[in-house]
Design a protein around this motif. Structure first.
Motif, PDB file in Angstrom:
ATOM      1  N   SER A 161      -5.805   4.797  -0.043  1.00  0.00           N
ATOM      2  CA  SER A 161      -7.061   4.722   0.466  1.00  0.00           C
ATOM      3  C   SER A 161      -8.321   5.765  -0.764  1.00  0.00           C
ATOM      4  O   SER A 161      -9.313   5.804  -1.322  1.00  0.00           O
ATOM      5  CB  SER A 161      -7.417   4.408   1.468  1.00  0.00           C
ATOM      6  OG  SER A 161      -6.924   5.761   2.029  1.00  0.00           O
ATOM      7  N   ARG A 190      -8.050  -3.196   0.977  1.00  0.00           N
ATOM      8  CA  ARG A 190      -6.382  -2.739   1.396  1.00  0.00           C
ATOM      9  C   ARG A 190      -5.770  -3.340   2.418  1.00  0.00           C
ATOM     10  O   ARG A 190      -4.638  -3.597   2.710  1.00  0.00           O
ATOM     11  CB  ARG A 190      -6.474  -1.703   2.213  1.00  0.00           C
ATOM     12  CG  ARG A 190      -6.679  -0.504   0.845  1.00  0.00           C
ATOM     13  CD  ARG A 190      -6.021   0.976   1.223  1.00  0.00           C
ATOM     14  NE  ARG A 190      -5.214   0.984   1.261  1.00  0.00           N
ATOM     15  CZ  ARG A 190      -4.016   1.895   2.295  1.00  0.00           C
ATOM     16  NH1 ARG A 190      -4.936   2.858   2.872  1.00  0.00           N
ATOM     17  NH2 ARG A 190      -2.650   2.024   2.019  1.00  0.00           N
ATOM     18  N   CYS A 231     -12.916  -0.326   0.841  1.00  0.00           N
ATOM     19  CA  CYS A 231     -11.986  -0.558   0.501  1.00  0.00           C
ATOM     20  C   CYS A 231     -11.046  -0.397   2.051  1.00  0.00           C
ATOM     21  O   CYS A 231      -9.927  -1.491   1.259  1.00  0.00           O
ATOM     22  CB  CYS A 231     -11.697   1.714   0.888  1.00  0.00           C
ATOM     23  SG  CYS A 231      -9.743   1.980   1.047  1.00  0.00           S
TER      24      CYS A 231
END
Ligand code: ADP
Ligand code: ZN
Length: 747
Positions: free
Chosen positions: A471, A445, A441
């Protein structure tokens, strides 16, 4: 002797109808056929052999593995006027001999015995001198090596049967049986073409909930508060958690005791008894607690930590609601629980002296089970369906009685996001790397944390391609991809890898949709399974009065309250308010013996209650609370009339209103202006009188009660503008609808 099974059900146990599976099993036993009954806890297995026992001329031997269960069962039977006894190691030698002597003289219809006693000389001599018509094997899965609780002493059963000059009927019962175990039961016990009934694993009266991202302790308090008047178990994974939770609850004025392996035997027994005898409401415990606990009136089970597998979870959560009353099972989840469990798995295997190869196999099995447990906590579909399919049972995708179903679902197309997540895992795999969900994640990101740059994950082509996605959302979709079989988490560090199926999404253009629970609990709360239709319209004061009487009776009899009467019996008494001994028999759970033993006290209690009612109430009618305090204004003034005549115009909204806002809403729907405080007071009064709220006291506003949920009323924690914590009672759509439906009664 009564010859008809329905009369036995009524006379002894006070019930009017059989439950699913019971009748067939009873008929088969009475016809001389062996049976296997596989029914979930609380389904009513005991009656399946107790009724034939009462209808046969000989005696019934019940083989049961746990001393505490035997004691409870025998006490309940005696309360119902059935002659029964148990033979186990809790009796002194003299008591044991006396029981055998009495049994030989035909003093008992049912004898409960521990399996290891069966082939002892004294028991064999008893068997030789009486006629045994039925052998009932409780917890029959203990006979199987494939089950979780294999007990070698169960092998004594066929050995014992072989010593008899004739072959009695054998009836086996269990709540848990896979196919292998089921076959074992029939084979090992030597059953002859048994009639078998499986009613499935589902415990319909239990609601399931997973709470995520909450502060565990305040969540626990919230759950306990909304279960006012009921007792419950809080399972924690460590002793330290048990101690903490127990201390903090007591500080908050909630009576709680503790149970874990670090306490002395004496304290453990004492604390367990305090809980069983309702001297404390809540027990915080490790999983050491519960084996052999047959307390039937547990209203909620909270898991403060995620257990290691679903087998443990369902067993522990299943200790709620054994009396068939609606009960709650809540798991408070945090990802840290995965690490704790991993640690515990490794620790227990490292400390065992299994050979390394076997230890490794078991480790892999346990990690896999843990993974599936974790998937339950992150499931977005129906939780009940997840549990049932884990145990190999088909289920519908909607139960209406779990946190996900209650929230309602929305279906989202997440194909593009899924492709991004999957390709990130794919790119990593190309570099021979596998990472956990959090790292993946972070990469997606575009995190600039050193653990990302150090390993040059920022040079991956998928770095930062989901900058604008939260997230939480990435986590939800990742979990959904795992649930749908595109990703697997493996190993101790729960690293992600792609399955073969992932190709369908990555290259074949397959669309991915996820069903996510809606944020707001907008679905009507009334969709919850209702088990006791309509019985809720009674006066909560009488209920409390009867409860106090039951506590008194239990103390006198030195028995737990649930052995005397279940809550359902008390409720039925509140609704029917019997005025004489005959009418008492019409109430659920009151058979002849309980009528004789307690009837006078109950009638007296109800009479007292009715005498204290204000004049003008009609004593021939069951009284609902609304009638008790006549309202000066009720129905007489313009505003009330206006509201009643226009009640059809009231419509609920999807917002969580306060009661004042509900009053506003009513005025808005009717397009009138009037004093909203009067409307608010009127509604509040009605809710209080019907037990949906507690009365305002000492300047504090009304609080929620055990019935609030039924009305859709919720209590939430809020933070005020100044940053302080407070609780508010809110009325979401379901509660507004509930009020509007009853509006004619209120005004
Ligand atoms: P099990 O052994 O399957 O866990 P029990 O035999 O202890 O379940 O029964 C659970 C509860 O259900 C008990 O309180 C019992 O009185 C009640 N019960 C059983 N059969 C019936 C019935 N036919 N009608 C009403 N209540 C019943
Ligand atoms: Zn569900």
């Amino acid at each position: 002797m009564i010859r008809d099974k329905l009369s036995v059900l009524k006379e002894y146990f006070g019930h009017t109808a059989f439950r699913e599976g019971q009748e067939g099993l009873i008929d088969a036993i009475l016809a001389g056929r062996d049976v296997v009954g596989i029914m979930p806890t609380g389904a009513g297995k005991s009656l399946c052999y107790q009724i034939p026992a009462l209808m046969s001329s000989g005696i019934t031997i019940v083989v049961s593995p746990l001393i505490s269960l035997m004691k409870d069962q025998v006490n309940s039977l005696i309360q119902s006027g059935v002659r029964a006894a148990y033979l186990n190691s809790s009796l002194s030698l003299a008591q044991y001999d006396l029981a055998i002597k009495n049994a030989k003289m035909g003093a008992y219809k049912l004898i409960y015995v521990a399996p290891e006693r069966l082939c002892t000389p004294s028991f064999l001599s008893l068997a030789a001198s009486v006629r045994i018509s039925l052998i009932a094997v409780d917890e029959a899965h203990c006979v199987s090596q494939w089950g979780q609780d294999f007990r070698p002493s169960y092998m004594r059963i066929p050995e014992f049967v072989a010593t008899l000059p004739y072959r009695p009927v054998i009836a086996a019962f269990t709540a848990t049986a896979t196919k292998a175990v089921r076959l074992d039961i029939a084979n090992m016990l030597g059953l002859r073409e048994p009639y078998s009934v499986t009613t499935g694993f589902d415990r319909k009266n239990l609601s399931f909930e997973v709470v995520r991202g909450a502060e565990k302790f305040s969540e626990t308090v919230r759950i306990i508060k909304r279960n006012e008047g009921r007792c419950g178990i809080i399972y924690c994974s460590t002793r330290k958690n048990v101690e903490d939770v127990c201390d903090k609850l007591n500080e908050r004025g909630i009576s709680c005791t503790r149970y874990h392996a670090g306490l002395s035997d004496e304290e453990r027994r004492q604390n367990q008894d305090d809980f069983i005898y309702d001297r404390v409401r809540v027990i915080a415990a490790t999983n050491a607690f519960g084996m052999g606990i047959d307390k039937s009136n547990v209203g909620f089970v909270i898991h403060y930590n995620m257990p290691k597998d679903l087998e443990s979870y369902y067993q522990e959560a299943g200790r709620a609601g054994r009396d068939g009353e609606p009960a709650e099972c809540v798991l408070i989840y945090s990802t840290a629980d995965v690490q704790t469990n991993m640690f515990l798995i490794n620790k227990s295997l490292d400390e065992s002296d299994l050979d390394p190869e076997l230890a490794d196999t078991l480790r892999r099995r346990d990690i896999e089970r843990l993974r599936l447990m974790n998937m339950y906590c992150t499931a977005t579909g129906c939780l009940r369906e997840y549990i049932l399919s884990y145990f190999g049972e088909a289920a519908e995708g909607y139960c209406g009685n779990c946190s996900n179903c209650r929230a309602g679902f929305e279906e989202l197309d997440v194909t593009l996001e899924s492709q991004k997540i999957l390709s990130c895992i794919y790119r990593l795999a190309q570099r021979r790397t596998a990472l956990g969900a959090k790292m993946v994640c972070d990469i997606l990101r575009g995190s600039t944390a050193s653990k990302i740059t150090q390993h040059s994950y920022d040079t991956l082509s998928t770095y930062g391609i989901m900058k604008d996605t939260s997230s939480t959302r990435i986590r939800l979709i990742t979990e959904a991809l795992e649930h749908q079989g595109f990703i697997r988490t493996t190993g101790e560090y729960s690293v992600l890898s792609l399955t073969r199926e992932a190709k369908r999404v990555l290259t074949d253009g397959e669309r991915v949709t996820v069903k996510l629970p809606k944020k707001k609990h907008s679905e009507s709360r009334r969709e919850r399974v209702k088990l006791s239709d309509g019985v809720y319209s009674f006066d909560i004061r009488l209920f409390r009065q009867l409860k106090a009487m039951r506590a008194q009776l239990a103390a006198e009899a030195k028995m737990p309250a649930y052995i005397i009467f279940g809550d359902n019996t008390l409720r039925d008494l509140c609704v029917k308010q019997p005025a004489d001994m005959e009418a008492l028999l019409e109430c659920s759970g009151i058979g002849r013996a309980k009528q004789q033993r307690y009837g006078k006290r109950i009638l007296e209690e109800i009479r007292k209650y009715r005498e204290e009612l204000p004049e003008g109430s009609d004593p021939s009618q069951p009284i609902t609370a609304a009638k008790i305090e006549p309202k000066a204004l009720k129905g007489s003034d313009m505003l009330s009339k206006l509201i009643r005549y226009n009640s059809g115009k009231l419509t609920a909204v999807d917002e969580e209103l306060t009661l004042g806002q509900v009053a506003d809403r009513i005025l808005e729907c009717l397009s009138v202006s009037a004093d909203k405080r009067r409307i608010q007071k009127e509604i509040e009064g009605w809710l209080v009188q019907n037990g949906y709220l507690t009365p305002a006291k000492d300047g504090l506003p009304p609080d929620t009660t055990i019935l609030s949920d039924e009305a859709g009323i919720q209590k939430v924690r809020r933070i005020s503008k100044l940053g302080s914590d407070y609780t508010a009672i809110i009325y979401p759509r379901a509660a507004q609808e509930f009020i509007f439906e009853n509006i004619k009664d209120i005004f």
